[in-house]
Design a protein around this motif. Sequence first.
Motif, mmCIF file in Angstrom:
data_model
loop_
_atom_site.group_PDB
_atom_site.id
_atom_site.type_symbol
_atom_site.label_atom_id
_atom_site.label_comp_id
_atom_site.label_asym_id
_atom_site.label_seq_id
_atom_site.Cartn_x
_atom_site.Cartn_y
_atom_site.Cartn_z
ATOM 1 N N GLN A 43 -40.211 71.850 48.712
ATOM 2 C CA GLN A 43 -39.270 71.681 47.899
ATOM 3 C C GLN A 43 -38.379 72.734 47.639
ATOM 4 O O GLN A 43 -36.899 72.409 47.156
ATOM 5 C CB GLN A 43 -40.156 70.697 46.654
ATOM 6 N N GLN A 46 -35.867 73.394 49.856
ATOM 7 C CA GLN A 46 -34.919 72.556 50.057
ATOM 8 C C GLN A 46 -34.018 72.438 49.170
ATOM 9 O O GLN A 46 -32.299 72.276 48.671
ATOM 10 C CB GLN A 46 -35.150 71.295 49.640
ATOM 11 N N LYS A 50 -29.538 73.376 49.161
ATOM 12 C CA LYS A 50 -29.054 72.329 48.197
ATOM 13 C C LYS A 50 -28.010 73.592 46.591
ATOM 14 O O LYS A 50 -26.920 73.627 46.867
ATOM 15 C CB LYS A 50 -29.591 71.091 47.325
ATOM 16 N N GLN A 311 -31.346 65.818 55.563
ATOM 17 C CA GLN A 311 -32.303 64.762 54.331
ATOM 18 C C GLN A 311 -33.427 64.723 55.863
ATOM 19 O O GLN A 311 -34.226 64.587 55.238
ATOM 20 C CB GLN A 311 -31.409 64.003 53.884
ATOM 21 N N PHE A 314 -35.045 67.907 56.459
ATOM 22 C CA PHE A 314 -36.153 67.761 54.723
ATOM 23 C C PHE A 314 -37.515 66.958 55.261
ATOM 24 O O PHE A 314 -38.248 67.756 54.842
ATOM 25 C CB PHE A 314 -35.614 67.705 53.665
#
Length: 454
Positions: A43, A46, A50, A311, A314
Amino acid sequence: MRASDYVGHAWANLWKKKLRTVLTTGGVVIGVGSLICMFAFGQGIQRNIKDRFNELELFNYINVTPRSGGGPRSARLRRHARPQPAGDPNESVAVLDDDLLEELTQIEGVEAAYPEMRFPAQIRLGSREQFTLVQVVTSKACGSALVQLRAGRAYASDDANEVMVSDSLLRRLNVTQPEDAVGREIEIRTVVLDFSLQSLARMAFGRGDQRLPVSNRVYSFTIAGVLERMGFGGPLPIRSDAFVPPGAAAGMRKLVLTGVSDLFQLPEETAGYSAVTVKVASTRQVMSVKASLEERGLRTFALMDQLEEMQKGFIIMDMFLLAIGMIGIAVASLGIVNTMVMSILERYREIGVMKAVGATDGDVQRIFLFESGMIGLLGGVFGLALAWAVSFVINQVVNGFAAREGVPFIQYFSFPWWLCLSGIGFSILVSLLAGIYPTRRAARVDPGGALRHD
């Protein structure tokens, strides 16, 4: 029995065997902690990606090119061509020129539009030189909120003989105060591919670097402003440290790096741009703006188109981390099964007494399920604490080494609320599943045989 009675009875039984309870719970803590820590790392990656994309607003940019190939000249020749049926390769398309840029800025949601034109150059200020990329940007775009100035101003017009430079370029040119650079003269030395007869003769008969059909042109500009952030972003951002207006750039001989076709473009073909970048005010408006651009016969590309693929990547990474973390959970589950089976064997006579005084099989099952669930609850809470502690130590150590290299602090782990609650809930669920077999075995105990058990 009430739920509070089950909880009290389960806690009392676990407290009787403190060492075994601690060791079993410790296995759950390590398994759950490693699983949460791995997910938190995923997380964190990511979130950092982002956040970086959002900071640079890369999702807000759309790259625009003519739908039909051939570069600016072919687009210009087709501008007034007779419209063809949809899908025809010879259909009419708009030329990417200043008129189109003005038209694109009128689309709802478009914040700015500027040509995607960059060229390599040697920048000279005083006695120091630096090689970098120069970007052509309109005065209107430079006067918008896209540009954050540290000193000076944006150049006055598209024909001004002025340049805007980044503060990082000035530092490399040994200028520490941006205000000191404003108003100074700066030289831009461009690279030119020279295919003249004289150049071809040198290629054929010359020696050393004379074989290269490359020459330089030197142009003088005045520094109008210093940028706080380097260059304009885009769906495929390239670092640019200097901006020049399109009018001044049109009079410069240079090697444009927009596309491969620019290497073979003749001077008379330079009307229009090979590509244009459109800045959208919000990511929610990207798709509507893309649709408007495509209706005008333009080809578009935005990183938002690739967000779904990112995504998916991920998700694959999360599944890989889950597979590794589940190894620890599986080991912890075996420890819970072992603890519960041992507890049943030790309390065989106690189970017989409970059933003799009226306890049902369901009551016995719930007692042992509450015990295994309590182990899972404790393992989940302390596992979350362990994951946070490990991530804190790793962050401090890694950032300590990175700080010596001048790298800013980065939070490599992220603990969103849903991950914390899911980690605890998953620990309880696994513990309950691990306790199913022991509880069913306890429920099948024969009270007569259990009372005679020594």
